[in-house]
Design an enzyme around this catalytic site. Structure first.
Site, PDB file in Angstrom:
ATOM      1  N   ASP A  48       0.826  -1.199   0.000  1.00 46.14           N
ATOM      2  CA  ASP A  48       0.000   0.000   0.000  1.00 46.14           C
ATOM      3  C   ASP A  48       0.864   1.255   0.000  1.00 46.14           C
ATOM      4  O   ASP A  48       2.083   1.207   0.160  1.00 46.14           O
ATOM      5  CB  ASP A  48      -1.000  -0.017   1.156  1.00 46.14           C
ATOM      6  CG  ASP A  48      -0.337   0.040   2.530  1.00 46.14           C
ATOM      7  OD1 ASP A  48       0.612   0.828   2.693  1.00 46.14           O
ATOM      8  OD2 ASP A  48      -0.774  -0.693   3.428  1.00 46.14           O
ATOM      9  N   ASN A  49       0.216   2.378  -0.177  1.00 47.79           N
ATOM     10  CA  ASN A  49       0.893   3.657  -0.329  1.00 47.79           C
ATOM     11  C   ASN A  49       1.870   3.951   0.809  1.00 47.79           C
ATOM     12  O   ASN A  49       2.963   4.476   0.589  1.00 47.79           O
ATOM     13  CB  ASN A  49      -0.169   4.762  -0.409  1.00 47.79           C
ATOM     14  CG  ASN A  49       0.406   6.125  -0.712  1.00 47.79           C
ATOM     15  OD1 ASN A  49       1.121   6.303  -1.686  1.00 47.79           O
ATOM     16  ND2 ASN A  49       0.086   7.099   0.119  1.00 47.79           N
TER      17      ASN A  49
END
Length: 212
Positions: A48-49
Site C-alpha cells: 500500500d501507499n
C-alpha cells in the site's frame, strides 16, 4: 533476454508511492522511478501507499498466480516499527495468532507466524517523506507470514495495542531486499527469479516461443 522473453525486477518501493503505473488520482506512481521499464510491466501483488520495501515487477502475467494463488504458501517477511516497547509476552501472542477484522466485517484469527524483536538493520534508510519519530519509545519487529489479508500486518500490531509507524517488506521466500536503496531497481535473471521465489512450475512458459 530470458528463455520466455519476459523480464523480471525487484524494486525498493518508497513510502508514499502506489504499486501501479496508472492511476486516476494524483499520486506517485511506479513510472516515476528512474528506470525505463519495458511495456507490459506490472507489479506482482501490492504494497500500500504507506508501506515500503520489496516489490516485484515483471512482464510475465503468470507470476502473480504462481506466487500468490498457488496451493503452496510463500513466506513474506516484514520489518515493522511500532510505538512503545514490545514485550516477549506480546510477541508470543503474535506468534500464536491474534484476532483481526477482515473483509465483510468478519473476525479472523491469524495463522501462527514467525515474530521476533530485532534491532533496526543498518541498511534501512531514514524515510524521506514524513519521517518517523525514532527518538520516541518504539520497537522493531520482524514478522514472517504465509497469508496476506488486507493490511494484515498493521491490523496484527494494532491487535496487540502497538500502532505501526513504519512497515517494510524485506523478503519474499529467498528473494531479499538487501541494500537496495529506496526507489532502486534490480533486474533479475529469469531462472534466478523463480528459484529464489521457490516456484518450480514456471518452465512451460517457454513453450510459447516459436520453434526455429
Amino acid at each position: 533476454m530470458s528463455v520466455s522473453g519476459h523480464r523480471y525486477f525487484a524494486i525498493n518501493k518508497p513510502y508514499n508511492m502506489v504499486s501501479q503505473f496508472i492511476s486516476p488520482d494524483k499520486v506517485r506512481l511506479l513510472g516515476d522511478l528512474d528506470f525505463d521499464f519495458p511495456e507490459g510491466t506490472h507489479a506482482v501483488g501490492r504494497l500500500d501507499n504507506n508501506s515500503e520495501g520489496l516489490l516485484l515487477l515483471t512482464t510475465n502475467k503468470r507470476v502473480t498466480r504462481l506466487l500468490f494463488e498457488s496451493e503452496q504458501p510463500h513466506k513474506r517477511a516484514y520489518l515493522v516499527m511500532v510505538k512503545n516497547i514490545v514485550t516477549q509476552e506480546t510477541i508470543e501472542k503474535l506468534r500464536n495468532g491474534v484476532t483481526i477484522r477482515i473483509k465483510g466485517g468478519v473476525d479472523w484469527v491469524t495463522t501462527p507466524c514467525e515474530a521476533e524483536i530485532v534491532e533496526k538493520p543498518a541498511y534501512i534508510a531514514p524515510r524521506e517523506h514524513h519521517p518517523v519519530k525514532e527518538f520516541l519509545p518504539h520497537s522493531w519487529l520482524l514478522i514472517t507470514l504465509t497469508e496476506g489479508k488486507f493490511h494484515q500486518v498493521r491490523k496484527m500490531t494494532s491487535a496487540i495495542h502497538h500502532h505501526c509507524d513504519r512497515l517494510i517488506r524485506v523478503s519474499i521466500e529467498d528473494m531479499e531486499l538487501g541494500d537496495l536503496p529506496p526507489g532502486g531497481v534490480r533486474e533479475i535473471e529469469e531462472e534466478t527469479f523463480f528459484r529464489l521465489l521457490k516456484i518450480e512450475n514456471w518452465q512451460p512458459e517457454a513453450s510459447i516461443l516459436p520453434q526455429e
